[in-house]
Enzyme design. Structure first.
Site, PDB file in Angstrom:
ATOM      1  N   ASP A 327      -8.667  -7.060   5.617  1.00  0.00           N
ATOM      2  CA  ASP A 327      -7.420  -7.432   4.945  1.00  0.00           C
ATOM      3  C   ASP A 327      -6.224  -7.298   5.882  1.00  0.00           C
ATOM      4  OD1 ASP A 327      -7.791  -4.588   4.914  1.00  0.00           O
ATOM      5  OD2 ASP A 327      -6.061  -4.441   3.590  1.00  0.00           O
ATOM      6  N   GLU A 328      -5.153  -7.967   5.514  1.00  0.00           N
ATOM      7  CA  GLU A 328      -3.834  -7.803   6.132  1.00  0.00           C
ATOM      8  C   GLU A 328      -3.900  -7.723   7.662  1.00  0.00           C
ATOM      9  OE1 GLU A 328      -1.607  -5.538   2.435  1.00  0.00           O
ATOM     10  OE2 GLU A 328      -2.569  -4.304   3.952  1.00  0.00           O
TER      11      GLU A 328
END
EC number: 3.2.1.52
Length: 756
Positions: A327-328
């Site tokens: 993620d991210e």
């Protein structure tokens, strides 16, 4: 003399009967509620004369139960032939490996299960039927019959130990509470930008450098300017400690899934080994929260490092899964990296998202070669999903729907219902949290299977998980406060398929369960005795409705004084509101004891309250609890957070608000507030325009106070007369580089619009 002995015997019998009256078994209040539970007459009395019998396959579970009795009641059962017995038996006809049958009769307790898992869950239900330590002199258990099985295979809780580090003892306590709730998976978030927490012997700098940061952010990320405490912080778990925790969890039928983040959230590792990044420049372990550009560079040295890490990780965790994050991961450094751009062309990838997919797929193949499978956050869908990956959907349910339709297993953990780092009460005294608003009732209302899925696609939904991110949770006491009782509500969501379960009944059972948490010294949040309220406009009249989740009495005042338990002050019907008022209320028991905190609501009866209002766009479904009328109901939102029902949130959209008075009204001022939590992608607008009636020339208000958490917009008029007000609120726009959420459109959060 005989008469004396006769009277003495009668007296003894009287004492015995009195004692038996005190040992009436407690009412069954099991959480999570069993699939089927039939209450029968009578009770089973547990004492040293009861035999403990078991099939050899269930010996460990029987011994676990005996150990519990020894610890709690100083009672140890023996494997002998007695009139009364507790029998643990294998029943291979039970289909579900986690199902059980529990039958309690006056002379025996029978536990049947196909495996140790089912027998363990039977024990957890049985324990909840026992009195608390020192609650009764005799242990009596209600006769009943339970047939039970879980609704979902995956029932998880998460803990982030990278932002803040927690002791082995606390993690054991956390796992133990999970086991009581019949959860079966502990997701252990071990690596982050702010700290690497797992010992990797081949790379000692991970322990020496990556495990410690020089200082930590004070207060909330949205507070400006940022301040730091100047204290070195960190720690890590040795491999021996991890082995001990894995063993402890397995004894409680819990599998630990380690999370080793990649390619993003890797600044701590790059601080230890700069060659893992694209720039190869020295960086520090992050000292504040958020998303950072320094992520793993997809070169051979990086893959070798991660493969070596995985080699040691798989030896420590016997479970099926390794969580790789995904993620991210900002692509800024990849865009500026010659190696990355060359790799994109060589591998014929579409862009940097395709490069992330290549990264994840390559690591998946290596992890698969070790006999494991990967789980990743829903960003791993971007650029194409790795072949055997399981998706953990946190950004709503969209990722889960996409993955399930592509026939990938999914685990639901949306921020709207499963992020326990969000506020759980509107009480001003709540500890600092990430943001948002997730009360207990909303957790309980969660349905893990998205409605967009067909019955066949729904089979790919493994279950759900509660997440505890710890940016704002520095102590174990606060971790307990944020996790419980919301994790308890989620346990019932994922376990119980009982069609009769409902929130009101859950709350009654939770009151009893809280006593068990007290006995375990758990610092849970008890908001059961808080008061909630709502302003109701009907037939031109305003009333304020109070409610509480329990059946206890509400006492209120409208004069600004704290409530006192008096018959005339007991709430019986909605309170009439005909002027600006400060209303206070609290919950009391029948003895007149106040149980919760005092609820206080200031109601400002300004000119727009109860009028007609329309919006050009609907608020985001996650931030629309109060509906459009929340903007003119006389009640302002919380001063510290945006997640209550008074703030309305809009995702990247311009908003036009129209207030219709139905008649010409004199307007002397209009004011409102905007939330400005830039660390949470929330920005106040740069300006707003206010129109009166259908005039084309608006009043323009420029808002420059960008560093404050709350930004006010006030228009002072000069006896303006109008039937309608239109307020045009343009979105802030794209979040600039270097800020949280850079490149995305900002959120807009609007509070009460006050017309005087």
């Amino acid at each position: 003399m005989k008469q004396h002995h006769y009277l003495k015997l009668l007296f003894i019998l009287f004492l015995v009967s009195c004692n038996q009256e005190k040992t009436i078994p407690i009412k069954p209040n099991i959480i999570p509620i069993p699939l089927s539970q039939v209450i029968n007459k009578g009770a089973f009395f547990l004492n040293k004369n009861v035999a403990l019998l078991f099939d050899e396959e269930l010996k460990n579970i029987a011994e676990y139960f005996n150990s519990y009795l020894k610890t709690e009641f100083d009672l140890e059962l023996a494997v002998t032939q007695q009139k009364q017995k507790i029998q643990f038996s294998i029943n291979s006809s039970i289909k579900n490996e986690e199902a059980y049958h529990l039958k309690i009769e006056e002379n025996q307790i029978l536990i049947e299960a196909k495996t140790q898992k089912g027998a363990f869950y039977a024990v957890q239900s049985l324990i909840q039927l026992l009195p608390l330590k020192n609650e009764e002199k005799q242990i009596s258990i209600q006769c009943l019959e339970i047939t039970d099985a879980p609704q979902f295979k995956y029932r998880g809780m998460h803990l982030d130990v990278s932002r803040h580090f927690f002791s082995v003892d606390f993690i054991k306590k956390y796992i133990n509470i999970m086991s009581i709730l019949k959860k079966n998976t502990f997701h252990w978030h071990l690596t982050e930008d702010q700290g690497w927490r797992i010992e990797i012997k081949k790379y000692p700098k991970l322990q020496e450098i990556a495990a410690f940061r020089n200082e930590t952010l004070i207060g909330h990320y949205s507070d400006q300017p940022h301040k730091f405490n100047g204290k070195k912080y960190g720690g890590f778990y040795t491999q021996e400690e991890i082995k001990d925790l894995v063993k402890y969890a397995l004894e409680r039928q819990i599998t630990i899934i380690p999370e080793i983040e990649m390619p993003g959230h890797s600044q701590a590792a790059i601080a230890a080994y700069p060659q893992l990044g694209c720039t190869e420049k020295q960086v520090e372990v992050a000292t504040k929260w958020g998303i950072f550009n320094d992520i793993y560079c997809p070169k051979e040295t990086t893959f070798k490092f991660l493969e070596d890490v995985i080699d040691e990780v798989v030896e420590l965790f016997p479970g099926k899964y390794i969580h790789i994050g995904g993620d991210e991961a900002p692509k800024t450094n990849w865009k500026n990296c010659r190696h990355c751009q060359k790799l994109i062309k060589t591998k014929k990838l579409k862009d940097e998202h395709g490069l992330q997919s290549y990264f994840i797929t390559r690591m998946e193949k290596y992890i698969n070669s070790k006999g494991k499978q990967i789980i990743g956050w829903d960003e791993i869908l971007e650029g194409g999903l790795a072949p055997n990956a399981t998706v953990m959907s946190w950004r709503g349910t969209k990722g889960a729907v996409q993955a399930a339709k592509e026939k990938h297993n999914v685990i639901l953990t949306p921020g709207s219902h499963c992020y326990f780092d969000h506020y759980q009460s509107t009480n001003e005294n709540e500890p600092l949290a990430f943001g948002g608003f997730l009360p207990l009732e909303k957790v309980y209302s969660f349905h893990p299977i998205p409605k967009e899925l067909t019955k066949e696609e729904s089979k790919y939904v493994l279950g759900a998980q509660g997440n505890l991110w710890t940016e704002y949770i520095p102590t174990s006491e606060q971790a307990e406060y944020m996790a419980f009782p919301r994790a308890i509500a989620l346990s019932e969501v994922v376990w119980s398929a009982n069609k009769n379960k409902n929130y009101t009944n859950f709350v009654k059972r939770l009151e009893r369960f809280n006593l068990r948490l007290d006995a375990m010294n758990v610092n849970y949040a008890n908001h059961l005795y808080e008061v909630k309220g709502e302003l109701i406009s009907k037939n031109g009249k305003l009333t304020y409705q109070l409610e509480t989740t329990t059946d206890k009495k509400i006492v209120y005042t409208t004069d600004g004084n704290d409530p006192i338990f008096l018959e005339k002050s007991i709430y019986k019907k909605p309170v009439e509101i005909d002027s600006s008022t400060i209303l206070k209320a609290a919950v009391f028991n029948n003895d007149g004891k106040q149980l919760g905190s005092v609820f206080k609501q200031k109601i400002n009866l300004h000119k727009a309250v109860g009028k007609k209002i329309s919006l050009s766009v609907a608020p985001h479904k996650s931030y629309n609890a109060g509906g459009k009328q929340a903007l003119i109901n006389g009640i302002s939102g919380n001063n510290k957070r945006y997640g209550d029902k008074e703030w309305l949130g809009f995702s990247g959209e311009d908003v036009e608000i129209t207030i219709d008075f139905d008649e010409v009204t004199e307007i002397n001022s209009i004011s409102t507030r905007f939330y400005n939590g830039t660390g949470q992608w929330i920005y106040a607008p740069k300006k707003i325009n206010i129109f009166f009636d259908d005039k084309n020339h608006p009043f323009e208000l420029k808002l420059n106070n960008t560093e404050n958490l709350l930004v006010e917009a006030i228009l002072v008029g000069d006896h303006i007369k109008a039937k309608k007000i239109k307020i045009f609120i343009p979105n802030y726009g794209i979040i600039p580089e270097g800020k949280q959420g850079a490149g995305h459109k900002a959120w807009t959060f609007i509070d009460e619009i006050i017309v005087e």
